[in-house]
Design a protein around this motif. Structure first.
Motif, PDB file in Angstrom:
ATOM      1  N   ARG A 102       0.833  -1.203   0.000  1.00  0.00           N
ATOM      2  CA  ARG A 102       0.000   0.000   0.000  1.00  0.00           C
ATOM      3  C   ARG A 102       0.872   1.259   0.000  1.00  0.00           C
ATOM      4  NH1 ARG A 102      -5.448  -0.576   1.244  1.00  0.00           N
ATOM      5  NH2 ARG A 102      -6.085  -2.608   2.076  1.00  0.00           N
ATOM      6  N   GLU A 103       1.921   1.248   0.816  1.00  0.00           N
ATOM      7  CA  GLU A 103       2.795   2.420   0.874  1.00  0.00           C
ATOM      8  C   GLU A 103       3.478   2.662  -0.463  1.00  0.00           C
ATOM      9  OE1 GLU A 103       6.500   4.280   3.512  1.00  0.00           O
ATOM     10  OE2 GLU A 103       5.605   2.354   4.067  1.00  0.00           O
ATOM     11  N   GLN A 106       0.522   3.956  -2.856  1.00  0.00           N
ATOM     12  CA  GLN A 106      -0.164   5.195  -2.485  1.00  0.00           C
ATOM     13  C   GLN A 106       0.789   6.353  -2.236  1.00  0.00           C
ATOM     14  OE1 GLN A 106      -2.679   4.207   0.827  1.00  0.00           O
ATOM     15  NE2 GLN A 106      -3.891   2.748  -0.339  1.00  0.00           N
ATOM     16  N   THR A 107       1.903   6.077  -1.572  1.00  0.00           N
ATOM     17  CA  THR A 107       2.831   7.159  -1.210  1.00  0.00           C
ATOM     18  C   THR A 107       3.832   7.459  -2.309  1.00  0.00           C
ATOM     19  OG1 THR A 107       2.638   6.529   1.120  1.00  0.00           O
ATOM     20  CG2 THR A 107       4.497   7.945   0.523  1.00  0.00           C
ATOM     21  N   THR A 173      -7.777  -0.984 -11.417  1.00  0.00           N
ATOM     22  CA  THR A 173      -6.636  -1.238 -10.525  1.00  0.00           C
ATOM     23  C   THR A 173      -5.542  -2.004 -11.245  1.00  0.00           C
ATOM     24  OG1 THR A 173      -7.491  -3.336  -9.624  1.00  0.00           O
ATOM     25  CG2 THR A 173      -8.135  -1.298  -8.500  1.00  0.00           C
ATOM     26  N   SER A 209      -6.594   7.440 -10.777  1.00  0.00           N
ATOM     27  CA  SER A 209      -5.651   7.110  -9.703  1.00  0.00           C
ATOM     28  C   SER A 209      -6.323   7.234  -8.338  1.00  0.00           C
ATOM     29  CB  SER A 209      -4.415   8.008  -9.777  1.00  0.00           C
ATOM     30  OG  SER A 209      -4.764   9.371  -9.624  1.00  0.00           O
ATOM     31  N   GLN A 210      -7.233   8.198  -8.196  1.00  0.00           N
ATOM     32  CA  GLN A 210      -7.968   8.327  -6.941  1.00  0.00           C
ATOM     33  C   GLN A 210      -8.936   7.161  -6.748  1.00  0.00           C
ATOM     34  OE1 GLN A 210      -9.657  12.236  -7.418  1.00  0.00           O
ATOM     35  NE2 GLN A 210      -7.931  13.268  -6.450  1.00  0.00           N
ATOM     36  N   ARG A 213      -6.839   4.336  -5.389  1.00  0.00           N
ATOM     37  CA  ARG A 213      -6.576   4.560  -3.962  1.00  0.00           C
ATOM     38  C   ARG A 213      -7.821   4.277  -3.131  1.00  0.00           C
ATOM     39  NH1 ARG A 213      -3.341   9.659  -1.296  1.00  0.00           N
ATOM     40  NH2 ARG A 213      -3.514   8.975   0.862  1.00  0.00           N
ATOM     41  N   GLU A 217      -7.979   1.705  -0.011  1.00  0.00           N
ATOM     42  CA  GLU A 217      -8.241   2.213   1.322  1.00  0.00           C
ATOM     43  C   GLU A 217      -9.523   1.643   1.925  1.00  0.00           C
ATOM     44  OE1 GLU A 217      -8.119   6.454   0.989  1.00  0.00           O
ATOM     45  OE2 GLU A 217      -5.937   6.529   1.247  1.00  0.00           O
TER      46      GLU A 217
END
Length: 223
Positions: A102-103, A106-107, A173, A209-210, A213, A217
């Protein structure tokens, strides 16, 4: 990869010399690729990035040999983003935890590629990542999409989506384009755009992209 004509400069980060050499040969046998730097540790990768090293694509192994477990591929991605925010990056892994995946996604806006998958898939992952899309290998995708033990209370549950919308979310995705989704559903691209607009409204987001996410999430289980 024949559509790519400009040489693609690659930073290759992996602590296994044999793997790096093998991957370099495979990549450079394909016309557009040129490995401009190799690193086996976080320190080497960081030195290259902060020293002005320029590249278009970073291929970064998650598990790097170090007495400090924090000096892993995520730390390399952090160093890359601090010096080369526009570079495409793919995290290579033989398997890691959901939190780390996830990191990375997402990050650090990284694609995820499992080392157990075929070379042909790697080239597809590279192509999509260079196009600004996200590639997440199927095994990593299943892990990321496992139902969250504590989903957001404000997020719509799975019942808020139709079966077709859930399929579209899955393909988004996986980085499929509108045309590819249209082909799978045997509908027009305009119909896919309408489906996406409906998804944007349901999830209160504005970009693909949102949406990705949002799926991660909220821990949505996709077909």
């Amino acid at each position: 990869m024949s559509d790519l004509q400009t040489p693609i400069r690659i930073l290759l980060v992996d602590d296994h010399t044999l793997f790096r050499e093998s991957l370099r040969r495979v990549l450079e046998a394909e016309a557009p690729f040129r490995v401009v730097a190799e690193a086996s540790t976080l320190e080497e990768a960081t030195a290259y990035c902060t020293g002005g090293g320029d590249f278009d694509l970073g291929l970064v192994d998650f598990q790097l040999s170090s007495s400090d477990p924090a000096k892993n591929g995520l730390a390399v991605l952090r160093a890359i983003r601090q010096t080369n925010a526009s570079a495409a990056v793919i995290l290579l892994t033989a398997g890691t935890g959901k939190a780390e995946l996830r990191e990375a996604v997402q990050t650090y806006a990284a694609s995820i590629f499992l080392k157990s998958e075929p070379t042909s898939d790697l080239f597809l992952a590279i192509e999509r990542t260079l196009e600004g899309r996200r590639w997440i290998s199927s095994g990593a995708n299943r892990l990321l999409l496992e139902e969250s033990s504590a989903p957001s209370a404000s997020a719509p549950g799975e019942a808020a989506f139709t079966a077709r919308e859930l399929m579209v979310l899955r393909w988004i995705t996986e980085g499929l384009s509108n045309k590819e989704i249209a082909d799978k559903l045997t509908i027009s691209e305009s119909s896919v755009k309408a489906l996406l607009q409906k998804l944007f409204e349901k999830t209160s987001v504005r970009t693909r992209s949102q949406l990705v996410r949002y799926v991660f999430e909220c821990g949505l289980t996709l077909p």
